[in-house]
Design a protein around this motif. Structure first.
Motif, PDB file in Angstrom:
ATOM      1  N   ASP A 198       0.826  -1.209   0.000  1.00 63.46           N
ATOM      2  CA  ASP A 198       0.000   0.000   0.000  1.00 63.46           C
ATOM      3  C   ASP A 198       0.863   1.263   0.000  1.00 63.46           C
ATOM      4  OD1 ASP A 198       0.967  -0.449   2.550  1.00 63.46           O
ATOM      5  OD2 ASP A 198      -0.889   0.110   3.572  1.00 63.46           O
ATOM      6  N   THR A 199       1.999   1.223   0.715  1.00 61.93           N
ATOM      7  CA  THR A 199       2.903   2.373   0.730  1.00 61.93           C
ATOM      8  C   THR A 199       3.568   2.548  -0.627  1.00 61.93           C
ATOM      9  OG1 THR A 199       3.333   1.992   3.075  1.00 61.93           O
ATOM     10  CG2 THR A 199       4.878   3.409   1.896  1.00 61.93           C
ATOM     11  N   LEU A 200       4.034   1.454  -1.195  1.00 68.78           N
ATOM     12  CA  LEU A 200       4.647   1.485  -2.521  1.00 68.78           C
ATOM     13  C   LEU A 200       3.682   2.065  -3.550  1.00 68.78           C
ATOM     14  CD1 LEU A 200       6.936   0.570  -4.498  1.00 68.78           C
ATOM     15  CD2 LEU A 200       5.809  -1.643  -4.589  1.00 68.78           C
ATOM     16  N   SER A 201       2.429   1.617  -3.517  1.00 70.65           N
ATOM     17  CA  SER A 201       1.431   2.084  -4.484  1.00 70.65           C
ATOM     18  C   SER A 201       1.067   3.542  -4.240  1.00 70.65           C
ATOM     19  CB  SER A 201       0.178   1.205  -4.408  1.00 70.65           C
ATOM     20  OG  SER A 201       0.489  -0.148  -4.666  1.00 70.65           O
ATOM     21  N   ARG A 202       0.948   3.931  -2.960  1.00 64.63           N
ATOM     22  CA  ARG A 202       0.596   5.322  -2.654  1.00 64.63           C
ATOM     23  C   ARG A 202       1.692   6.280  -3.129  1.00 64.63           C
ATOM     24  NH1 ARG A 202      -0.192   4.614   2.318  1.00 64.63           N
ATOM     25  NH2 ARG A 202       1.811   5.343   3.115  1.00 64.63           N
TER      26      ARG A 202
END
Length: 863
Positions: free
Chosen positions: A144-148
């Motif tokens: 989720d952090t990578l995508s955000r």
């Protein structure tokens, strides 16, 4: 009134690649083999100043300038494959007009030429903007952090109001897993979209064409006109960047209230993993060069997704490996598998969480925990064979009832399953079961009402409401994660080995041969995965020594080609030791013309084990291509002598000498190619490598231990093979990593004064990685001075030029307060501007995290 029946598959069949129109921001020409214009978009006059009707039937050279046609001809080889397109930037198409960005590709025997006027305005280095944004996405973060971070970076790069990361599920539906909006609001994050929103043929086009821009949803577009001789068959516009938009999709976007959109494909292992979905409230055009940068960003994010999921698979492999010793001790001498496997249920539970498991072996069923009736378990073999389109694949199902109606009766205890075949046929397998869970899913509109009768007639019509619709889902188990599926695959590989041993004691020779073949397939799959991991490393390392996309592509292509040749040679030898002479011949023949006669190989041939073959292939590829580009084979007189020999201990020596070429000088920088030459054999084979850049020619000496190489049976001591290779070598232009000064760790609050947001964000990230607790960003002298007076920082990074002003007052104030700072400049150290600043450490743009580490270490020591 009877309910009207609507065919939900008609959207899947809509010919969205045959619309016969282009978007208005570009014009299209189609030329035949005789270079006569066969088709032209009706807006050609507005774009190019030549009316479409007047262009039809004329030679292309009468429509655009001869120099532009010549440039197109030179690019033809790159588009011989109909799946490729070539992009040309800043092409002078017609006298009196500005430059154009051009795309060309083959379609149904024609060359399609698309023309977009080059955007006017402030010139910028688009690729320079991509580099710091790419550094912000790292696979070692949670998904989720990578995508955000990726969504935020792409919004900055593209200028769209909203960017979402959309991930496809196995059934074609999808979910928004990250969202970044200019208004800071959350609109679609976490919501699910039914598979009908992106139909099958649209997903297929996303795999072929990785970026799709709809610059103006309200644009009627321009029809494509055809010469009378061409008939009425529409052009196939699958790869056309200016292709118009399906009426159904236009209505869908209108219902969402969108003025422009852009989709960027996220690929993994050749399949569509997801999309970047970019939306804008108003029409929004970005030029072709920036779209290419966006596509490059998408490639790099896809690569990071692959690395992230590979890390999950690696952890699953490590966890599964811990089961191996215990399983092998119980199964090694067993003639029956079910009992020993079930006894390991608790241990397997720690890797593959389950509520029950069953083993079907040799026609018998054994089970433990919550499982379906025995007759249902027996029927799973054929059911899962249909789902996986054959035997031999691990298959995960969250709802058995969707595939077996009888499963609804036991869904509460066994809602979903993970099917693990342990033989080539359908008869032997392990099945893990999970209980039903009650879940609430948020959909962007009611997924059970995907159709209505509207302006598109009695067919699939986009829904008008995207309000959140919540659905309570029953009859499903918790999702089988990629980690669990990969762990099951590792368990299957282990079980195949065990099955082979048991089958040897029970079955005929034919049965044993079949199982050995299955093991060979598993081993080949394992090796292919290792090669793919190596290729990921080549992508990451090759880019570090190159400065242009063309140079990067050339470097990477050569190395992958060397690996492919090595792999082909090994498979021809059934994964047995392969000839070193043949490897050298293949490497030179891949690139050689008349230069082949200047390569001489003497000494006995060596047979190289598969475990060493790819390492040697890369080393010899770098040596050969360096010789072609810079060494003895770059002119008409040089030669390469390669002497092979074995000593008494069986160690292979490869003595490489180049003579007669131009004078040689050591490389100014050390890049990835040099690293391959000097370190691959010592690191991977425990041999030695030495290369000397003598004025008379490069000399290199490599030794390979006898554990990896042996003298070929009956090989002559003398002989020569010929070959030469004008291929590309990324390592030929090395890069130097800056030396580290001190530990470079920072403490306290930091300040970045920089007028470019992208560079400022990148610098702030770098300072936080160096230990900064918090980093503020200022874009002007006044803003920076206000921040300093309010709360002085512990350290700062200043850009020299802040648009219409310079940062000298900020530097003077920091110096007066005793705050250490580093000055970043793109003007060079000799610039008179720098003399106006207090004494400080200076770094050149573009800087890197490593550059900043050394600079702040010096600044802190000076302070």
């Amino acid at each position: 009134m009877p309910e009207m029946q609507v065919d939900l598959t008609n959207c899947d069949r809509e010919p969205i690649h045959l619309l016969g129109r282009v978007q208005s921001y570009g014009a299209l020409l189609a030329v035949g083999a005789d270079w006569q214009v066969q088709h032209a978009s009706a807006n050609l006059g507005a774009i190019l100043g030549v009316e479409a009707a007047a262009a039809l039937g004329r030679p292309l050279s009468e429509v655009i300038d001869t120099d532009a046609v010549t440039r197109l001809r030179r690019s033809l080889r790159a588009v011989e494959d109909s799946s490729n397109a070539v992009r040309l930037f800043g092409v002078a198409v017609r006298a009196g007009l500005g430059p154009f960005d051009v795309s060309i590709h083959q379609s149904s025997g024609r060359l399609l030429v698309e023309l977009e006027p080059k955007g006017r305005g402030v010139e910028s280095d688009v690729m320079a903007e991509v580099q710091p944004l790419v550094r912000r996405i790292r696979f070692d973060r949670a998904l989720d952090t990578l995508s955000r971070d990726a969504a935020r970076s792409l919004r900055v790069l593209s200028g769209f109001d909203s960017v979402m990361v959309y991930r496809f599920d196995r059934d074609g539906s999808g979910q928004v897993i990250a969202e970044d909006r200019a208004d800071g609001q959350r609109r679609y994050l976490g919501q699910h979209f039914p598979a009908t929103d992106i139909p099958k043929q649209a997903r297929a086009l996303y795999k072929r064409s990785l970026l799709r821009l709809i610059a103006d949803v309200g644009d009627p577009g321009a029809p494509i006109l055809a010469h009378p001789d061409q008939g009425e068959a529409p052009l196939d516009l699958s790869l056309a960047v200016t292709r118009a938009v399906s009426p159904i999709h236009i209505e869908y976007l209108n219902n969402m209230g969108i003025g422009a959109s852009m989709s960027v494909s996220i690929m993994k292992d050749g399949e569509l993993w997801g999309l970047f979905a970019c939306h804008h409230d108003r029409p929004h055009y970005i030029d072709y060069e920036r779209r290419t940068a966006v596509e490059m960003f998408g490639h790099m994010f896809s690569y990071e997704i692959g690395r992230y999921e590979e890390s999950l698979r690696r952890k699953a492999t490590e966890d599964a490996a811990r089961l191996q010793t215990r399983l092998m001790s119980q199964l090694a001498d067993a003639h029956e598998l079910s009992g020993p496997i079930l006894s390991m249920s608790d241990a397997i539970q720690g890797v593959i969480a389950h509520d029950g498991m069953a083993v079907v072996w040799d026609g018998k069923v054994a089970a433990r925990g919550a499982v379906p009736p025995e007759d249902e378990i027996r029927a799973f073999g054929e059911t899962f064979a249909d789902l996986s389109q054959g035997y031999g694949e691990v298959t995960a199902v969250e709802s058995l009832a969707l595939h077996r109606p009888a499963a609804a009766a036991y869904a509460k205890d066994c809602a979903g399953s993970l099917f693990v075949p342990i033989s080539r046929g359908a008869g032997d397998y392990i099945v893990f079961f999970r209980r039903e869970i009650e879940a609430v899913m948020e959909w962007a509109g009611d997924p059970s009402k995907p159709v209505s009768v509207g302006p598109n007639g009695i067919r699939l019509t986009p829904r008008e409401s995207f309000a959140i619709w919540r659905e309570t889902v029953l009859g499903h188990c918790a999702d089988w994660s990629d980690y669990a599926i990969h762990a099951a695959g590792e368990l299957r590989t282990l079980m195949l080995e065990v099955v082979l041993k048991v089958a040897e004691a029970q079955a005929t020779e034919r049965k044993r041969a079949a199982e050995q073949q299955q093991l060979l397939i598993s081993e080949l799959n394992h090796r292919v995965r290792n090669i793919l991991n190596l290729m990921r490393g080549l992508v990451a390392q090759s880019k570090s020594g190159t400065t242009t996309l063309s140079e990067f592509t050339e470097s990477l292509d050569g190395r992958i080609h060397a690996l492919a040749q090595a792999h082909d040679q090994l498979t021809r030898e059934s994964w047995e030791p392969a000839s070193l002479r043949e490897l050298l011949r293949l490497e030179f023949d891949a690139y050689a013309d008349a230069k082949a006669e200047r390569v001489r190989i003497t000494g006995p041939d060596a047979m190289i084990l598969p475990t060493a073959y790819t390492a040697l292939a890369l080393v010899l590829h770098e040596m050969a291509t360096n010789s072609i580009k810079y060494g003895a084979l770059c002119d008409r007189a040089g030669r390469v002598d390669i002497a092979l020999s074995f000593d008494a201990a069986g160690t292979l020596t490869i003595d490489w000498k180049e003579r007669g070429g131009p004078a040689v000088a050591p490389p100014r920088r050390r890049g990835f190619g040099t690293t391959i030459i000097e370190r691959s054999i010592p690191h991977e084979l425990r041999g030695t490598a030495r290369i000397d850049y003598r004025v008379t020619g490069v000399e290199a000496l490599f030794t390979v231990p006898g554990t990896f190489a042996s003298r070929a049976a009956g090989a002559p001591d003398e002989g020569a093979e010929e070959g030469a290779a004008p291929g590309a070598v990324g390592g030929a232009i090395p890069a130097v990593s800056p030396a580290q000064s001190g530990d470079g760790r920072l403490q306290g609050r930091g300040l970045v004064v920089e007028d470019s947001l992208i560079i400022a964000l990148d610098a702030a990230d770098a300072l936080q990685d160096l230990g900064a607790e918090d980093v503020q960003i200022a874009s002007s002298v006044a803003q920076a001075l206000e921040m300093i007076e309010t709360r002085p920082p512990a350290f700062a990074l200043l850009d020299v030029n802040l648009g219409s002003e310079q940062s000298v007052p900020v530097a003077e104030r920091l110096a007066a307060l005793g705050v250490p700072f580093v000055l970043a400049t793109g003007y060079g150290e000799a610039s008179a501007l720098v003399e106006a600043y207090p004494p400080c450490v200076i770094v050149q743009k573009p800087f890197s995290p490593e550059t900043l580490t050394g600079a702040f270490a010096k600044a802190l020591r000076a302070g």
